[in-house]
Design a protein around this motif. Structure first.
Motif, PDB file in Angstrom:
ATOM      1  N   MET A   1      -4.288  -4.691   1.554  1.00 31.81           N
ATOM      2  CA  MET A   1      -5.610  -4.122   1.499  1.00 31.81           C
ATOM      3  C   MET A   1      -5.697  -2.921   2.436  1.00 31.81           C
ATOM      4  O   MET A   1      -5.092  -2.929   3.500  1.00 31.81           O
ATOM      5  N   VAL A   2      -6.451  -1.941   2.040  1.00 28.28           N
ATOM      6  CA  VAL A   2      -6.720  -0.770   2.870  1.00 28.28           C
ATOM      7  C   VAL A   2      -8.189  -0.393   2.721  1.00 28.28           C
ATOM      8  O   VAL A   2      -8.823  -0.712   1.714  1.00 28.28           O
ATOM      9  N   LEU A   3      -8.697   0.282   3.729  1.00 28.71           N
ATOM     10  CA  LEU A   3     -10.053   0.795   3.655  1.00 28.71           C
ATOM     11  C   LEU A   3     -10.033   2.153   2.983  1.00 28.71           C
ATOM     12  O   LEU A   3      -9.110   2.942   3.200  1.00 28.71           O
ATOM     13  N   LYS A   4     -11.043   2.414   2.194  1.00 30.40           N
ATOM     14  CA  LYS A   4     -11.167   3.710   1.554  1.00 30.40           C
ATOM     15  C   LYS A   4     -12.613   4.173   1.702  1.00 30.40           C
ATOM     16  O   LYS A   4     -13.547   3.396   1.494  1.00 30.40           O
ATOM     17  N   LEU A   5     -12.772   5.439   2.061  1.00 31.49           N
ATOM     18  CA  LEU A   5     -14.106   6.029   2.160  1.00 31.49           C
ATOM     19  C   LEU A   5     -14.363   6.877   0.931  1.00 31.49           C
ATOM     20  O   LEU A   5     -13.549   7.717   0.562  1.00 31.49           O
ATOM     21  N   ILE A   6     -15.510   6.665   0.300  1.00 27.26           N
ATOM     22  CA  ILE A   6     -15.950   7.498  -0.806  1.00 27.26           C
ATOM     23  C   ILE A   6     -16.891   8.521  -0.187  1.00 27.26           C
ATOM     24  O   ILE A   6     -18.065   8.232   0.078  1.00 27.26           O
ATOM     25  N   GLU A   7     -16.350   9.692   0.099  1.00 25.55           N
ATOM     26  CA  GLU A   7     -17.062  10.694   0.894  1.00 25.55           C
ATOM     27  C   GLU A   7     -18.412  11.093   0.309  1.00 25.55           C
ATOM     28  O   GLU A   7     -19.364  11.318   1.054  1.00 25.55           O
ATOM     29  N   GLU A   8     -18.516  11.187  -1.001  1.00 23.47           N
ATOM     30  CA  GLU A   8     -19.787  11.617  -1.580  1.00 23.47           C
ATOM     31  C   GLU A   8     -20.899  10.585  -1.395  1.00 23.47           C
ATOM     32  O   GLU A   8     -22.079  10.917  -1.534  1.00 23.47           O
ATOM     33  N   LEU A   9     -20.562   9.359  -1.052  1.00 21.53           N
ATOM     34  CA  LEU A   9     -21.571   8.331  -0.791  1.00 21.53           C
ATOM     35  C   LEU A   9     -21.910   8.205   0.688  1.00 21.53           C
ATOM     36  O   LEU A   9     -22.946   7.640   1.047  1.00 21.53           O
ATOM     37  N   GLY A  73      -0.808  -8.671   3.573  1.00 22.64           N
ATOM     38  CA  GLY A  73      -1.649  -7.495   3.419  1.00 22.64           C
ATOM     39  C   GLY A  73      -2.448  -7.100   4.643  1.00 22.64           C
ATOM     40  O   GLY A  73      -3.232  -6.161   4.604  1.00 22.64           O
ATOM     41  N   TYR A  74      -2.269  -7.807   5.757  1.00 18.85           N
ATOM     42  CA  TYR A  74      -3.032  -7.535   6.971  1.00 18.85           C
ATOM     43  C   TYR A  74      -2.107  -7.313   8.157  1.00 18.85           C
ATOM     44  O   TYR A  74      -1.008  -7.861   8.218  1.00 18.85           O
ATOM     45  N   LEU A  75      -2.591  -6.534   9.122  1.00 21.50           N
ATOM     46  CA  LEU A  75      -1.866  -6.380  10.374  1.00 21.50           C
ATOM     47  C   LEU A  75      -2.201  -7.563  11.271  1.00 21.50           C
ATOM     48  O   LEU A  75      -3.357  -7.955  11.395  1.00 21.50           O
ATOM     49  N   ILE A  76      -1.179  -8.108  11.883  1.00 27.52           N
ATOM     50  CA  ILE A  76      -1.337  -9.220  12.817  1.00 27.52           C
ATOM     51  C   ILE A  76      -0.835  -8.739  14.167  1.00 27.52           C
ATOM     52  O   ILE A  76       0.278  -8.204  14.270  1.00 27.52           O
ATOM     53  N   TYR A  77      -1.645  -8.918  15.194  1.00 30.32           N
ATOM     54  CA  TYR A  77      -1.297  -8.488  16.544  1.00 30.32           C
ATOM     55  C   TYR A  77      -1.124  -9.709  17.431  1.00 30.32           C
ATOM     56  O   TYR A  77      -1.999 -10.555  17.531  1.00 30.32           O
ATOM     57  N   ASP A  78       0.029  -9.793  18.085  1.00 29.69           N
ATOM     58  CA  ASP A  78       0.336 -10.884  19.003  1.00 29.69           C
ATOM     59  C   ASP A  78       0.299 -10.337  20.430  1.00 29.69           C
ATOM     60  O   ASP A  78       1.243  -9.697  20.890  1.00 29.69           O
ATOM     61  N   GLN A  79      -0.799 -10.589  21.107  1.00 31.41           N
ATOM     62  CA  GLN A  79      -1.012 -10.065  22.456  1.00 31.41           C
ATOM     63  C   GLN A  79       0.074 -10.546  23.430  1.00 31.41           C
ATOM     64  O   GLN A  79       0.461  -9.813  24.342  1.00 31.41           O
ATOM     65  N   ASP A  80       0.580 -11.751  23.225  1.00 39.31           N
ATOM     66  CA  ASP A  80       1.605 -12.291  24.116  1.00 39.31           C
ATOM     67  C   ASP A  80       2.924 -11.515  24.049  1.00 39.31           C
ATOM     68  O   ASP A  80       3.669 -11.469  25.020  1.00 39.31           O
ATOM     69  N   ASP A 108      -7.479  -4.963  11.710  1.00 42.36           N
ATOM     70  CA  ASP A 108      -6.861  -6.062  10.976  1.00 42.36           C
ATOM     71  C   ASP A 108      -7.695  -6.436   9.752  1.00 42.36           C
ATOM     72  O   ASP A 108      -7.552  -7.506   9.189  1.00 42.36           O
ATOM     73  N   LEU A 109      -8.583  -5.502   9.361  1.00 43.21           N
ATOM     74  CA  LEU A 109      -9.473  -5.687   8.215  1.00 43.21           C
ATOM     75  C   LEU A 109     -10.325  -6.943   8.351  1.00 43.21           C
ATOM     76  O   LEU A 109     -10.745  -7.538   7.368  1.00 43.21           O
ATOM     77  N   CYS A 110     -10.562  -7.327   9.600  1.00 41.85           N
ATOM     78  CA  CYS A 110     -11.409  -8.499   9.896  1.00 41.85           C
ATOM     79  C   CYS A 110     -10.958  -9.723   9.092  1.00 41.85           C
ATOM     80  O   CYS A 110     -11.784 -10.509   8.608  1.00 41.85           O
ATOM     81  N   GLY A 111      -9.669  -9.855   8.913  1.00 41.48           N
ATOM     82  CA  GLY A 111      -9.142 -11.004   8.189  1.00 41.48           C
ATOM     83  C   GLY A 111      -9.463 -11.017   6.710  1.00 41.48           C
ATOM     84  O   GLY A 111      -9.400 -12.052   6.059  1.00 41.48           O
ATOM     85  N   GLY A 112      -9.814  -9.866   6.156  1.00 45.19           N
ATOM     86  CA  GLY A 112     -10.072  -9.769   4.720  1.00 45.19           C
ATOM     87  C   GLY A 112     -11.522  -9.513   4.359  1.00 45.19           C
ATOM     88  O   GLY A 112     -11.841  -9.268   3.202  1.00 45.19           O
ATOM     89  N   SER A 113     -12.407  -9.571   5.332  1.00 43.90           N
ATOM     90  CA  SER A 113     -13.823  -9.315   5.094  1.00 43.90           C
ATOM     91  C   SER A 113     -14.325  -8.313   6.132  1.00 43.90           C
ATOM     92  O   SER A 113     -15.029  -8.680   7.065  1.00 43.90           O
TER      93      SER A 113
END
Length: 131
Positions: A1-9, A73-80, A108-113
């Motif tokens: 998943m990726v974020l997409k901006l619809i500039e005209e909106l 489809g998501y980035l996972i970050y392991d702080q440790d 991280d796309l907020c876990g899909g939402s």
């Protein structure tokens, strides 16, 4: 998943940035968001420059400690595992990874939402299939 901006909106309200900062940092501060919407006024009208994670996976491939991975489809970050070396911050082509006292902040796309998508009053942001 990726974020997409619809500039005209997009109307440049930056609610997406506020949503991101409150979801991830528990404070309303657009400077702490994992995305950036910059309003640019010119002779042709109002335009926007956006910086959104496009899941190019540069951060994953460059991280020397494998603190950032890509799963389902998501980035996972392991702080440790993170040593706070900053290599991912420098390498990010969209400039959306930031340093924090406890490590890094990345989308991280907020876990899909994604909160940014949910809060956009004009549906200018959308979640779409990507890498």
């Amino acid at each position: 998943m990726v974020l997409k901006l619809i500039e005209e909106l997009c109307i440049g309200c930056r609610l997406c940035q506020l949503a991101c900062s409150v979801a991830k940092e528990e404070v309303f501060n657009p400077e702490l968001a994992r995305l950036k919407i910059i309003s640019i006024y010119s002779k042709t009208g109002l335009n926007y420059k956006t910086s959104l994670c496009n899941m190019c996976l540069t951060c994953v491939s460059i991280c020397p400690t494998e603190a950032i991975t890509h799963q389902a489809g998501y980035l996972i970050y392991d702080q440790d595992k993170c040593t706070n070396c900053g290599i991912c911050i420098t390498a990010c082509p969209e400039n959306v990874i930031a340093s924090r006292a406890e490590g890094i902040a990345l989308c991280d796309l907020c876990g899909g939402s994604p909160a940014c998508v949910e809060w956009c009053p004009h549906q200018a942001l959308m979640n779409q299939e990507g890498n």
